[in-house]
Design a protein around this motif. Structure first.
Motif, PDB file in Angstrom:
ATOM      1  N   SER A  73       0.844  -1.193   0.000  1.00  0.00           N
ATOM      2  CA  SER A  73       0.000   0.000   0.000  1.00  0.00           C
ATOM      3  C   SER A  73       0.877   1.240   0.000  1.00  0.00           C
ATOM      4  N   SER A  93       0.454   5.851   0.408  1.00  0.00           N
ATOM      5  CA  SER A  93      -0.412   7.000   0.669  1.00  0.00           C
ATOM      6  C   SER A  93       0.350   8.272   0.333  1.00  0.00           C
ATOM      7  N   ASP A 121      -3.834  11.078  -2.628  1.00  0.00           N
ATOM      8  CA  ASP A 121      -4.921  10.705  -1.722  1.00  0.00           C
ATOM      9  C   ASP A 121      -5.549  11.913  -1.035  1.00  0.00           C
ATOM     10  N   ASN A 129      -2.461   6.529   7.034  1.00  0.00           N
ATOM     11  CA  ASN A 129      -3.331   6.194   5.914  1.00  0.00           C
ATOM     12  C   ASN A 129      -2.809   4.980   5.146  1.00  0.00           C
ATOM     13  N   ALA A 130      -1.478   4.928   4.945  1.00  0.00           N
ATOM     14  CA  ALA A 130      -0.889   3.790   4.238  1.00  0.00           C
ATOM     15  C   ALA A 130      -1.095   2.495   5.019  1.00  0.00           C
ATOM     16  N   GLU A 179      -3.510   1.905   7.217  1.00  0.00           N
ATOM     17  CA  GLU A 179      -4.937   1.578   7.171  1.00  0.00           C
ATOM     18  C   GLU A 179      -5.322   0.962   5.837  1.00  0.00           C
ATOM     19  N   LYS A 180      -4.766   1.481   4.739  1.00  0.00           N
ATOM     20  CA  LYS A 180      -5.062   0.926   3.410  1.00  0.00           C
ATOM     21  C   LYS A 180      -4.543  -0.505   3.271  1.00  0.00           C
ATOM     22  N   ALA A 181      -3.483  -0.830   4.024  1.00  0.00           N
ATOM     23  CA  ALA A 181      -2.949  -2.195   4.018  1.00  0.00           C
ATOM     24  C   ALA A 181      -3.730  -3.120   4.950  1.00  0.00           C
ATOM     25  N   LYS A 182      -4.794  -2.574   5.593  1.00  0.00           N
ATOM     26  CA  LYS A 182      -5.610  -3.321   6.554  1.00  0.00           C
ATOM     27  C   LYS A 182      -4.768  -3.805   7.730  1.00  0.00           C
ATOM     28  N   ASN A 226       0.347   3.621  -8.779  1.00  0.00           N
ATOM     29  CA  ASN A 226      -0.892   3.389  -9.517  1.00  0.00           C
ATOM     30  C   ASN A 226      -0.623   2.760 -10.881  1.00  0.00           C
TER      31      ASN A 226
END
Length: 338
Positions: free
Chosen positions: A21, A23, A40, A67-68, A70-73, A295
């Motif tokens: 991930s 961010s 983001d 954020n990074a 969190e995006k990686a769960k 991306n």
């Protein structure tokens, strides 16, 4: 003999970590540039709700890392190490962010090369079996950098055509032992190069020799050529340093002109935004990679990228004492498999 080392300065990772991930956070000027859709978080003002530019920069780092993750769960406690740094004295943006995040922290200083330095050391840490997850993050802020390295904004000094605009932004990437890629497969650590440039408003010329040296060493160590990459991109040279790097590499037998660019050229519209020679700063390669390049790799528009962040190793003290400006550049190969 080191079993993973190739040539003089390159490491081939046996167990390449996956970038799971990223961010990115950018300031108002960066939000108006050609890559705006890939970021983001886009700030409406340079203070980000804080009382100083330095506090705003630290907040950018903290939020980019959170954020990074969190995006990686994942949660911050899942991260084994945080590798990061910035341009300010005692890397206060990163260390104050680490104070809040409470992740074991390796503070780094490579000037504007710090993003690939962080990715390099984080990738080698995972490849060596020392961690399952690490985060690599850097930042810069136009206002805080100008105040520290050149003139206070209130001075209203004239900026020459060779000067660059320090990117206001922060990028963070989570690296993992397991994942679907893209992967960091090679690391080329740069040498400090100095061609005697003393003009603090011409960073591109000061950093270009280091960029060229790392690109050439990467090719020689790995046996790769420009044609083996979809894209070769430096971090912070702007248009002056970009053109010098192409020339220096060509004089040493390699033509990179067809697939080479610079993050400082791509992040701004050089014709319509008043940034002179382009962007620079730790945040420049950080947000371009964590936003746009990541991306493009995920969407298979790019398969193999050589990212070389470049740094000018000066300080106000060395500049006032008449010292020249040494440069450093670190490179990582980032690629999709299959």
């Amino acid at each position: 003999m080191a079993e993973k080392k190739l040539g003089l300065q390159t490491v081939k990772l046996k167990n390449p970590p996956s970038i799971i991930s990223t961010s990115s956070i950018v300031g108002p000027k960066e939000s108006e540039g050609p890559l705006r859709e890939y970021f983001d978080i886009k700030l409406e003002d340079d203070l980000f709700g804080e009382k100083s530019w330095e506090k705003a920069e630290s907040k950018m780092v903290r939020e980019a890392v959170r954020n990074a993750i969190e995006k990686a769960k994942l949660k911050p406690q899942d991260i084994d190490y945080y590798f990061g740094g910035d341009l300010l004295n005692q890397i206060i943006s990163s260390s104050f962010a680490a104070r809040e995040l409470q992740i074991p922290f390796f503070g780094l200083y490579g000037a504007c090369s710090t993003m690939t330095e962080s990715l390099s050391l984080g990738a080698m840490n995972i490849d060596g079996g020392y961690s399952d997850y690490v985060v690599a993050a850097t930042s810069s802020h136009f206002c805080s950098a100008e105040r520290q390295f050149r003139f206070p904004l209130e001075h209203g000094n004239q900026r020459p055509p060779t000067s660059q605009w320090t990117v206001t932004g922060s990028g963070a990437a989570v690296l993992a032992k397991k994942g679907n890629g893209p992967y960091i497969t090679y690391v080329t650590t740069g040498r400090v190069m100095d061609f005697g440039i003393k003009d603090a408003n011409n960073m591109g010329a000061a950093m270009a020799p280091a960029a060229a040296d790392t690109i050439l060493r990467h090719f020689k160590d790995t046996g790769f050529d420009a044609k083996d990459y979809d894209l070769i991109i430096t971090g912070d040279l702007g248009k002056v340093g970009r053109d010098l790097t192409v020339d220096l590499v060509f004089k040493n037998g390699y033509d990179i002109s067809s697939n080479f660019t610079d993050c400082g050229v791509e992040i701004f519209d050089l014709e319509n935004q008043d940034v002179h020679a382009g962007g620079s700063g730790c945040g420049c390669s950080a947000v371009v990679f964590c936003g746009y390049l990541y991306n493009q790799l995920l969407n298979k528009n790019l398969k193999k990228v050589l990212l070389i962040s470049t740094g000018a190793l000066l300080s106000p003290t060395s500049t006032m004492q008449g010292e020249s400006i040494p440069g450093i550049a670190h490179g990582v190969t980032i690629e999709r498999m299959g």
